[in-house]
Design a protein around this motif. Sequence first.
Motif, PDB file in Angstrom:
ATOM      1  N   ALA A  13       0.825  -1.208   0.000  1.00  0.00           N
ATOM      2  CA  ALA A  13       0.000   0.000   0.000  1.00  0.00           C
ATOM      3  C   ALA A  13       0.863   1.262   0.000  1.00  0.00           C
ATOM      4  N   MET A  14       2.171   1.076  -0.148  1.00  0.00           N
ATOM      5  CA  MET A  14       3.129   2.181  -0.255  1.00  0.00           C
ATOM      6  C   MET A  14       3.054   3.113   0.960  1.00  0.00           C
ATOM      7  N   THR A  15       2.995   2.522   2.146  1.00  0.00           N
ATOM      8  CA  THR A  15       2.947   3.319   3.361  1.00  0.00           C
ATOM      9  C   THR A  15       3.685   2.583   4.467  1.00  0.00           C
ATOM     10  N   SER A  16       3.859   3.244   5.601  1.00  0.00           N
ATOM     11  CA  SER A  16       4.570   2.617   6.710  1.00  0.00           C
ATOM     12  C   SER A  16       3.684   1.604   7.415  1.00  0.00           C
ATOM     13  N   LYS A  17       4.328   0.682   8.105  1.00  0.00           N
ATOM     14  CA  LYS A  17       3.585  -0.331   8.864  1.00  0.00           C
ATOM     15  C   LYS A  17       2.691   0.328   9.903  1.00  0.00           C
ATOM     16  N   GLN A  37      -1.471   0.109   9.748  1.00  0.00           N
ATOM     17  CA  GLN A  37      -2.272  -0.579  10.771  1.00  0.00           C
ATOM     18  C   GLN A  37      -3.361   0.322  11.330  1.00  0.00           C
ATOM     19  N   ARG A  38      -3.023   1.595  11.608  1.00  0.00           N
ATOM     20  CA  ARG A  38      -4.024   2.523  12.134  1.00  0.00           C
ATOM     21  C   ARG A  38      -5.119   2.773  11.100  1.00  0.00           C
ATOM     22  N   MET A  39      -4.710   3.003   9.838  1.00  0.00           N
ATOM     23  CA  MET A  39      -5.656   3.288   8.770  1.00  0.00           C
ATOM     24  C   MET A  39      -6.581   2.099   8.518  1.00  0.00           C
ATOM     25  N   GLU A  93       0.797  10.895   6.569  1.00  0.00           N
ATOM     26  CA  GLU A  93       0.580   9.592   7.180  1.00  0.00           C
ATOM     27  C   GLU A  93       0.848   9.699   8.668  1.00  0.00           C
ATOM     28  N   GLN A  94       0.226   8.819   9.428  1.00  0.00           N
ATOM     29  CA  GLN A  94       0.395   8.825  10.875  1.00  0.00           C
ATOM     30  C   GLN A  94       1.736   8.232  11.255  1.00  0.00           C
ATOM     31  N   VAL A  95       2.354   8.778  12.315  1.00  0.00           N
ATOM     32  CA  VAL A  95       3.614   8.249  12.833  1.00  0.00           C
ATOM     33  C   VAL A  95       3.400   7.812  14.275  1.00  0.00           C
ATOM     34  N   GLU A  96       4.386   7.119  14.820  1.00  0.00           N
ATOM     35  CA  GLU A  96       4.264   6.606  16.177  1.00  0.00           C
ATOM     36  C   GLU A  96       4.201   7.737  17.193  1.00  0.00           C
ATOM     37  N   GLU A 149     -11.127  18.428  20.128  1.00  0.00           N
ATOM     38  CA  GLU A 149     -10.065  18.365  19.119  1.00  0.00           C
ATOM     39  C   GLU A 149      -9.389  17.000  19.149  1.00  0.00           C
ATOM     40  N   VAL A 150      -9.079  16.480  17.979  1.00  0.00           N
ATOM     41  CA  VAL A 150      -8.288  15.262  17.853  1.00  0.00           C
ATOM     42  C   VAL A 150      -6.915  15.644  17.302  1.00  0.00           C
ATOM     43  N   TRP A 151      -5.872  15.260  18.023  1.00  0.00           N
ATOM     44  CA  TRP A 151      -4.496  15.544  17.634  1.00  0.00           C
ATOM     45  C   TRP A 151      -3.826  14.223  17.233  1.00  0.00           C
ATOM     46  N   ILE A 152      -3.397  14.110  15.982  1.00  0.00           N
ATOM     47  CA  ILE A 152      -2.762  12.888  15.480  1.00  0.00           C
ATOM     48  C   ILE A 152      -1.351  13.216  14.994  1.00  0.00           C
ATOM     49  N   PRO A 153      -0.325  12.530  15.511  1.00  0.00           N
ATOM     50  CA  PRO A 153       1.043  12.793  15.045  1.00  0.00           C
ATOM     51  C   PRO A 153       1.212  12.336  13.597  1.00  0.00           C
ATOM     52  N   VAL A 154       1.735  13.220  12.757  1.00  0.00           N
ATOM     53  CA  VAL A 154       1.814  12.937  11.322  1.00  0.00           C
ATOM     54  C   VAL A 154       3.149  13.385  10.742  1.00  0.00           C
ATOM     55  N   ARG A 155       3.383  12.970   9.520  1.00  0.00           N
ATOM     56  CA  ARG A 155       4.490  13.479   8.709  1.00  0.00           C
ATOM     57  C   ARG A 155       4.051  13.400   7.261  1.00  0.00           C
ATOM     58  N   LYS A 156       4.706  14.179   6.422  1.00  0.00           N
ATOM     59  CA  LYS A 156       4.420  14.083   4.992  1.00  0.00           C
ATOM     60  C   LYS A 156       5.115  12.854   4.434  1.00  0.00           C
ATOM     61  N   LYS A 157       4.443  12.192   3.496  1.00  0.00           N
ATOM     62  CA  LYS A 157       5.018  10.977   2.903  1.00  0.00           C
ATOM     63  C   LYS A 157       6.226  11.338   2.044  1.00  0.00           C
TER      64      LYS A 157
END
Length: 292
Positions: free
Chosen positions: A31-35, A39-41, A261-264, A284-292
Amino acid sequence: MEMLKLLRQSIDYVEQHLHLPIEIEDVARSAMTSKYHFQRMFHAVTGVTITQYVRNRRLTLAAHELAGTDCKVIDVALKYGYDSPAAFTKAFQRMHGVTPRAAKKMNVRLKAFPRISFQVQIKGETEMNYRIVEEMESTVFGKNVSIQNDAYKEIPLFVEDIWKNGIHDRINELVGRPAGSLLNGYHYDFNEDGSKRYLMGVELPNGQQVTDEFNILHVPSQTYAVFECREEIPDEVEIGLGILNIWKRIYSEWFPSTNFEQVEGPCIEKYYWVDDRYQNSICEVWIPVRKK
């Protein structure tokens, strides 16, 4: 909807490898994304973890092969990744309600977990308000709970419990906040089986100590995607229920349409009263992310 296409690719990969060893890293790579993000998605969009999906599909196909045939149970068990008939029998019976040997008989009721398909849906939803925030590290304290199955059911019950037993206001008292002030929720310790921990609490001031009755959590410095919703809350113990729709939309609508994408790291729910009647709140929902 590139992400939905990639999710379909991940299902194709799983289906083609059900009789072979499957590593989650390889499924995520398809799926061209991190593990971690995959898993979260996957869990948020489908309602099951990728591990559960693989197990359910294997047991579904195993039942198809055993039903009304003279196939050997050991052969089917080995084909679908079970090292012993005992382990296979236990998993099979948990899903189907009968043993593999019983499934070989005619007129036995079995369960089927179908292949998941992802469809593009056009919805008349309202827009999603979000912002990207750089947040410094912090230490928080409060009370936590282990979430084993359905967070949408287990967390509201936990929140209601700490409101009623006084822990909620005890946490506020320790940091000099007024009684009834809203606590934040922290999702952390995510596991592959879908379990995690959830802590209700607030930031611990520098140098302040708390007793062992409370749990401590370190939140690292990270980039967050922050999503807002406003709720009319008729009953204070139900605060947070309205935020569940935001969680679902983040994974089913926002992530698939962005380059993040979400990060740890812990995900955070922040709650604020916006009036002195304790009826209107911002969630508010805060989700740790980074650009792919």
